[in-house]
Design a protein around this motif. Structure first.
Motif, short mmCIF file in Angstrom:
data_model
loop_
_atom_site.label_atom_id
_atom_site.label_comp_id
_atom_site.label_asym_id
_atom_site.label_seq_id
_atom_site.Cartn_x
_atom_site.Cartn_y
_atom_site.Cartn_z
N ALA A 103 7.96 9.79 -11.48
CA ALA A 103 6.83 9.69 -10.80
C ALA A 103 6.58 8.25 -10.37
CB ALA A 103 5.61 10.36 -11.57
N LYS A 104 5.99 8.47 -8.99
CA LYS A 104 5.50 7.07 -8.24
C LYS A 104 3.84 7.27 -8.40
CE LYS A 104 9.56 5.25 -7.93
NZ LYS A 104 9.93 4.11 -8.58
N TYR A 123 6.72 11.38 1.70
CA TYR A 123 7.25 9.90 1.46
C TYR A 123 8.20 9.95 0.09
CZ TYR A 123 2.93 9.31 4.10
OH TYR A 123 2.08 9.25 5.09
N ASP A 124 8.58 11.06 -0.10
CA ASP A 124 9.79 11.05 -1.37
C ASP A 124 9.10 10.30 -2.57
OD1 ASP A 124 11.94 12.06 -2.66
OD2 ASP A 124 13.17 10.21 -1.87
N LYS A 137 0.95 -1.33 -0.09
CA LYS A 137 -0.13 -0.01 -0.01
C LYS A 137 1.12 1.34 -0.07
CE LYS A 137 -3.98 -2.26 2.29
NZ LYS A 137 -4.99 -2.15 3.39
N ALA A 138 0.20 2.20 -0.59
CA ALA A 138 0.80 3.49 -0.54
C ALA A 138 0.10 4.59 0.37
CB ALA A 138 0.90 4.30 -1.97
N ALA A 139 0.76 4.98 1.43
CA ALA A 139 -0.05 6.15 2.48
C ALA A 139 -0.42 7.18 1.51
CB ALA A 139 1.08 6.27 3.44
N LYS A 194 1.32 15.16 -0.60
CA LYS A 194 1.74 14.39 0.83
C LYS A 194 2.83 13.35 0.30
CE LYS A 194 -0.77 16.31 3.97
NZ LYS A 194 -0.23 17.08 4.78
N GLY A 195 2.71 12.63 -0.86
CA GLY A 195 3.40 11.81 -1.51
C GLY A 195 4.86 12.33 -1.81
N ALA A 196 4.83 13.66 -2.41
CA ALA A 196 6.18 14.29 -2.86
C ALA A 196 6.86 14.69 -1.56
CB ALA A 196 5.74 15.23 -3.65
#
Length: 563
Positions: free
Chosen positions: A132-133, A60-61, A13-15, A55-57
């Motif tokens: 990009a993720k 969570y990098d 999962k990705a937070a 938030k991902g950037a």
């Protein structure tokens, strides 16, 4: 039950970074898979998607790509600037790409070979540009506005979603709400998505509340209830609490109520830390004053406190409490006390709950006052459910809370009985009317784990605060007010009369005793004189006897000489 983020889940999962959402989904959105966010206009779909990327950037990098088919990049940047999102900075740091793709329905010609290759090339280039993720497509309706054929649309949707999976990106796709009974406009998007989240902007009695529900999550357990969420200057926050269960820890630490008399009545010197306390009574019984004493005692002990007021402004409460000797303003200045005031009609019940929990999380208080819960608008079951969620949340955090409740009439009494099951302590305030006057009285109806008093205590509100008066039992029961004063005066007069009688009897006894002692002294003196006379007579007799004996001896001697 509220989802537990520690629950083991084999799915990667990705937070999301959205407060509360990761708890509901047991850790976040499915990594490397597409998630569909559906909702009507104004629900916050675009903001949810942008928050997921930001938030991902930042946290969570994981760089992200936002491909918009409706709003230009400048408009998106302006729309989220009030939330503190620095999109230009993320773009400059190569953490974010915003790509606006203009789609005109008139320029699309539907054919059996409808092709998304151009989109894939453009999106693939943006992904490769920053590594990009995460990817957001906003919205599907704009992208497929020229397609009306069901089989072709379903095929292209599958193709799009499979392409995103093959690229290994965690994707969020937004979609508009469909007609009644249908989640999305085409009724197909939810079937090809691995995770589906429905957003709703509901209006009940002219009050709007945004709600979220995870409709589908392949390969993972998730919370299935509806959860309110809030959009404000702090961003997005979801309230995942439904019931925290009964596994919270307990404490033997005691927190003072701020009123010495109540602490004594409870038997342990106050409330156990983490308790929920119901303070109920009609208007004018001093509920706000009791709540203010509670937060004042906490602040004097060096603890933080939040006072949620739904009827009075902070300035009004601070001013009014000066009349009972409380200087709450000093605690506000010291940063120990915070007031949060709003009209109950401003939001729905769940939105008020979201706001209170957010403010409690930010301030981290030891005690909380909610004044009054009777101001909340909603059915009895809705209010009960809201308070249950708040009580469970506060118990988990070990926060002691006092709920003030205004009651009037039999219906309110029945509501109180329902609310009391949530509470550890219930203190009732009542008007005591007799002899043409109204006085105030309180009693403890319940106190879990405490050997509390069963007495009804009269109390007074004065310049020195709340004072409980010792119970006074007259010939016909408990007396209060002027009846108490009259009875006390009568009993005091009777006491004085008895005291005077005792003093009179003491004086008479003293006089009799003195007379008797004088008589005894006189008798003793007479006896002493008589005794002295007897001794004198005995001495005279002895002297006479000696003289007589001597005379006889002399006479005998003379007779012998003449013989």
């Amino acid at each position: 039950m509220t989802p537990n983020t520690t629950t083991a889940d084999p799915l990667r999962k990705a937070a999301s970074g959205i407060a509360g959402l990761d708890e509901i989904t047991f850790g976040g959105l499915p990594a490397g898979r597409p998630t569909l966010i559906a909702g009507a206009a104004g629900c916050g779909k675009t903001l949810f998607a942008l928050t997921f990327l930001v938030k991902g950037a930042t946290a969570y990098d994981e760089p992200g790509v936002f491909m918009s088919f409706e709003e230009r990049a400048d408009d998106l940047i302006d729309n989220v600037s009030s939330l503190g999102y620095d999109l230009p900075g993320l773009i400059a740091d190569k953490k974010l790409v915003i790509d606006y793709v203009r789609v005109e329905r008139s320029e699309i010609e539907q054919s059996g070979e409808y092709d998304l290759e151009g989109l894939f090339v453009r999106l693939g280039h943006a992904i490769d540009k920053i590594g990009a993720k995460r990817v957001v497509l906003d919205t599907l309706e704009a992208l497929f506005s020229g397609l009306g054929d069901g089989p072709v649309l379903r095929s292209e949707l599958r193709r799009l979603f499979q392409w995103l999976k093959d690229r290994g990106v965690t994707a969020v796709i937004t979609a508009e709400r469909g007609p009644e009974g249908q989640l999305t406009r085409h009724g197909l998007e939810e079937y090809v998505s691995d995770c589906v989240i429905a957003l709703d902007n509901r209006v009940d009695e002219q009050i709007t509340t945004r709600r979220l529900r995870v409709m589908k999550y392949r390969g993972s357990a998730h919370g299935t209830n509806e959860y309110p969420f809030l959009i404000d200057k702090g961003g997005i926050s979801v309230l995942p609490v439904t019931s925290a269960g009964l596994s919270h820890s307990i404490s033997d630490e005691v927190v003072s109520s701020g009123v010495a008399g109540i602490d004594a009545m409870l038997g342990v010197g106050g409330f156990y830390r983490g308790s929920s306390v119901l303070l109920s009574g009609p208007s004018g019984t001093g509920k706000t004053t009791f709540g203010s004493h509670f937060v004042n005692a906490a602040c004097l002990a060096g603890n933080r406190a939040i006072y949620f007021s739904f009827e009075e402004s902070p300035e009004q409460i601070v001013r009014n409490m000066r009349s009972v000797g409380l200087n709450l303003d000093s605690h506000v200045t010291a940063g120990l006390l915070r007031f949060e005031s709003s009209r109950p009609s401003l939001f729905g019940l769940e939105m008020h709950l979201v706001l209170m929990i957010r403010q409690i999380d930010q301030f981290d208080p030891a005690v909380v006052v909610i004044d009054p819960i009777s101001a909340f608008r909603g059915s009895e079951s809705e209010i009960h459910a809201t308070l249950l969620r708040l009580v469970d949340y506060l118990k988990v955090k070990g926060i002691t809370v006092v709920f003030n409740n205004l009651v009037n009439g039999d219906q309110d009494d029945r509501n109180e009985q329902s609310l009391s099951s949530l509470m550890d302590v219930w203190v009732g305030l009542h008007d005591l009317e007799a002899n043409g006057e109204r006085n105030r009285g309180l009693f403890v109806l319940k106190a879990r784990g405490m050997s509390h008093s069963n007495q009804i205590r009269e109390y007074r509100l004065g310049s020195d605060g709340v004072t409980l008066i010792e119970p006074y039992i007259g010939p016909h029961g408990v007396l209060t007010g002027s009846a108490r004063i009259v009875q006390e005066a009568q009993e005091e007069a009777a006491t004085l009369e008895r005291r005077d009688e005792v003093n009179r009897r003491k004086r008479e006894f003293t006089e009799k005793k003195s007379a008797a002692e004088r008589q005894i002294a006189e008798t003793r003196e007479a006896l002493q004189r008589e005794e002295a006379e007897l001794l004198a007579l005995e001495t005279v007799d002895e002297r006479k006897e000696q003289i007589l004996t001597a005379s006889r001896s002399a006479a005998a001697t003379r007779r012998g000489a003449t013989a």
